[in-house]
Write a protein that holds these residues in place. Structure first.
Motif, PDB file in Angstrom:
ATOM      1  N   LYS A 170       0.844  -1.231   0.057  1.00  0.00           N
ATOM      2  CA  LYS A 170      -0.144   0.051  -0.121  1.00  0.00           C
ATOM      3  C   LYS A 170       0.885   1.124  -0.016  1.00  0.00           C
ATOM      4  N   GLU A 171       0.667   1.951  -0.961  1.00  0.00           N
ATOM      5  CA  GLU A 171       1.282   3.238  -0.832  1.00  0.00           C
ATOM      6  C   GLU A 171       0.930   4.205   0.350  1.00  0.00           C
ATOM      7  N   LEU A 172       2.006   4.983   0.954  1.00  0.00           N
ATOM      8  CA  LEU A 172       1.718   5.697   2.118  1.00  0.00           C
ATOM      9  C   LEU A 172       1.372   7.031   1.726  1.00  0.00           C
ATOM     10  N   GLY A 173       2.001   7.889   0.898  1.00  0.00           N
ATOM     11  CA  GLY A 173       1.738   8.974   0.482  1.00  0.00           C
ATOM     12  C   GLY A 173       2.655  10.148   1.234  1.00  0.00           C
ATOM     13  N   ALA A 174       3.081   9.717   2.256  1.00  0.00           N
ATOM     14  CA  ALA A 174       3.910  10.636   3.039  1.00  0.00           C
ATOM     15  C   ALA A 174       5.253  11.094   2.394  1.00  0.00           C
ATOM     16  N   VAL A 175       5.752  10.130   1.691  1.00  0.00           N
ATOM     17  CA  VAL A 175       7.011  10.333   0.789  1.00  0.00           C
ATOM     18  C   VAL A 175       6.736   9.799  -0.565  1.00  0.00           C
ATOM     19  N   ASP A 176       6.867  10.347  -1.555  1.00  0.00           N
ATOM     20  CA  ASP A 176       6.665   9.893  -3.000  1.00  0.00           C
ATOM     21  C   ASP A 176       7.340   8.389  -2.874  1.00  0.00           C
ATOM     22  N   GLY A 177       6.482   7.637  -3.456  1.00  0.00           N
ATOM     23  CA  GLY A 177       6.879   6.166  -3.809  1.00  0.00           C
ATOM     24  C   GLY A 177       6.974   5.179  -2.437  1.00  0.00           C
ATOM     25  N   LEU A 178       7.025   5.905  -1.501  1.00  0.00           N
ATOM     26  CA  LEU A 178       7.046   5.146  -0.025  1.00  0.00           C
ATOM     27  C   LEU A 178       5.693   4.265  -0.028  1.00  0.00           C
ATOM     28  N   TYR A 179       6.028   2.866   0.541  1.00  0.00           N
ATOM     29  CA  TYR A 179       5.058   1.928   0.625  1.00  0.00           C
ATOM     30  C   TYR A 179       5.322   0.935   1.719  1.00  0.00           C
ATOM     31  N   ILE A 180       4.194   0.261   2.133  1.00  0.00           N
ATOM     32  CA  ILE A 180       4.215  -0.747   3.347  1.00  0.00           C
ATOM     33  C   ILE A 180       3.957  -1.947   2.593  1.00  0.00           C
ATOM     34  N   LYS A 181       4.293  -3.141   3.038  1.00  0.00           N
ATOM     35  CA  LYS A 181       4.093  -4.423   2.383  1.00  0.00           C
ATOM     36  C   LYS A 181       3.812  -5.597   3.693  1.00  0.00           C
ATOM     37  N   GLY A 182       3.229  -6.310   3.445  1.00  0.00           N
ATOM     38  CA  GLY A 182       2.765  -7.615   3.913  1.00  0.00           C
ATOM     39  C   GLY A 182       2.434  -8.861   3.421  1.00  0.00           C
ATOM     40  N   GLY A 183       2.783 -10.020   3.963  1.00  0.00           N
ATOM     41  CA  GLY A 183       2.375 -11.221   3.074  1.00  0.00           C
ATOM     42  C   GLY A 183       2.721 -12.473   3.791  1.00  0.00           C
ATOM     43  N   LEU A 184       2.323 -13.488   3.110  1.00  0.00           N
ATOM     44  CA  LEU A 184       2.513 -14.867   3.564  1.00  0.00           C
ATOM     45  C   LEU A 184       3.513 -15.774   2.852  1.00  0.00           C
ATOM     46  N   SER A 185       4.432 -16.376   3.290  1.00  0.00           N
ATOM     47  CA  SER A 185       5.446 -16.865   2.605  1.00  0.00           C
ATOM     48  C   SER A 185       5.314 -18.559   2.886  1.00  0.00           C
ATOM     49  N   PHE A 186       5.404 -19.195   1.826  1.00  0.00           N
ATOM     50  CA  PHE A 186       5.460 -20.831   1.751  1.00  0.00           C
ATOM     51  C   PHE A 186       6.817 -21.377   1.252  1.00  0.00           C
ATOM     52  N   LEU A 203       5.067 -15.032   8.186  1.00  0.00           N
ATOM     53  CA  LEU A 203       4.526 -13.920   8.078  1.00  0.00           C
ATOM     54  C   LEU A 203       5.615 -12.966   7.858  1.00  0.00           C
ATOM     55  N   MET A 204       5.430 -12.166   6.597  1.00  0.00           N
ATOM     56  CA  MET A 204       6.264 -10.966   6.317  1.00  0.00           C
ATOM     57  C   MET A 204       5.899  -9.635   6.493  1.00  0.00           C
ATOM     58  N   ILE A 205       6.529  -8.705   6.687  1.00  0.00           N
ATOM     59  CA  ILE A 205       6.320  -7.225   6.866  1.00  0.00           C
ATOM     60  C   ILE A 205       7.510  -6.562   6.355  1.00  0.00           C
ATOM     61  N   GLY A 206       7.121  -5.442   5.572  1.00  0.00           N
ATOM     62  CA  GLY A 206       8.270  -4.632   5.047  1.00  0.00           C
ATOM     63  C   GLY A 206       7.865  -3.466   4.764  1.00  0.00           C
ATOM     64  N   LEU A 207       8.719  -2.576   4.272  1.00  0.00           N
ATOM     65  CA  LEU A 207       8.730  -1.270   4.183  1.00  0.00           C
ATOM     66  C   LEU A 207       9.761  -0.798   2.960  1.00  0.00           C
ATOM     67  N   GLY A 208       9.270   0.086   2.015  1.00  0.00           N
ATOM     68  CA  GLY A 208      10.147   0.423   0.662  1.00  0.00           C
ATOM     69  C   GLY A 208       9.891   1.524   0.091  1.00  0.00           C
ATOM     70  N   VAL A 209      10.681   1.901  -0.786  1.00  0.00           N
ATOM     71  CA  VAL A 209      10.536   2.944  -1.889  1.00  0.00           C
ATOM     72  C   VAL A 209      10.708   2.679  -3.170  1.00  0.00           C
ATOM     73  N   GLU A 210       9.848   3.387  -4.057  1.00  0.00           N
ATOM     74  CA  GLU A 210       9.942   3.108  -5.398  1.00  0.00           C
ATOM     75  C   GLU A 210      10.296   4.224  -6.281  1.00  0.00           C
ATOM     76  N   ARG A 211      11.323   4.270  -7.271  1.00  0.00           N
ATOM     77  CA  ARG A 211      11.450   5.586  -7.918  1.00  0.00           C
ATOM     78  C   ARG A 211      11.304   5.076  -9.542  1.00  0.00           C
TER      79      ARG A 211
END
Length: 220
Positions: free
Chosen positions: A126-142, A165-173
């Motif tokens: 999900k894009e967070l909007g506070a910083v351009d391209g910033l997003y938070i991420k969650g998922g399930l790994s097998f 269970l995975m959680i992450g934070l990233g930025v895209e450009r």
């Protein structure tokens, strides 16, 4: 028998995850599709114990394995700022070790190693909007846990499966050539693994993964 049923169930779940992702990407006509490759500097932290079959002696071991893990990903970008995708890792080494010949049950040193195989992560970002391209991420790994060993006891351990269970934070450009680049940090906490050998010894392990990932991809 329980381990066999569990492996079959996990394989079916992974196939279902792939089918859901493929259906999502192809059926949402208005969604943007992104595909790319990643390389992650990964610290795989494995702590576990082995309980020997006759003596009941318990050996504890902790291993931190630093590896570069490649992966492929595909995702659908929705209009509300969410993205849904799947990431695939062919194999990742968990670590290896050699024990000393210090037990009456053995006539030599025990050598063991393990790796994560066919690793899939179904995620939502999900894009967070506070910083351009910033997003938070969650998922399930097998993943399948493949064991390889040379044990002086003559035992062998079967393969098994785990999820995390995975959680992450990233930025895209955006970068030249119609491509995009990402930098991402994530943490995955895997389910505890318990395996009983052919001779009755038991191994239990807890696996965690910390990743710092760089990705390059293209939108379609």
């Amino acid at each position: 028998l329980i381990n066999i049923k569990r492996r079959v169930l996990m394989k079916r779940i992974k196939l279902l995850v792939l089918a859901i992702c493929a259906s999502l990407v192809t059926s949402v006509a208005m969604a943007e599709t992104k595909m790319g490759i990643s390389a992650a500097m990964t610290t795989l932290s494995t702590s576990g114990s082995e309980t020997l079959r006759q003596s009941g002696n318990v050996t504890n071991k902790s291993i931190d394995e630093d590896v570069v893990v490649p992966s492929l990903f595909i995702e659908a970008v929705l209009d509300n700022g969410y993205s849904v995708g799947v990431d695939y890792v062919p194999v990742a080494e968990l670590g290896s070790g050699t024990g000393s010949d210090d037990d009456a049950e053995t006539s030599g040193a025990n050598k063991a190693s393990a790796e994560l195989d066919s690793h899939f992560t179904l995620y939502v970002s999900k894009e967070l909007g506070a910083v351009d391209g910033l997003y938070i991420k969650g998922g399930l790994s097998f993943a399948d846990v493949l064991t390889t060993e040379t044990l002086a006891t003559g035992d062998s351990y079967a393969n098994t499966t785990t999820y995390g269970l995975m959680i992450g934070l990233g930025v895209e450009r955006d970068i030249p050539g119609g491509l995009f680049a990402r930098a991402e940090a994530s943490y995955t906490d895997y389910d505890d693994v318990s395996i009983t050998s052919t001779g009755g010894s038991k191994v239990e392990a807890d696996i965690d993964a910390t990743m710092f990932k760089l990705s390059v991809g293209k939108s379609f």
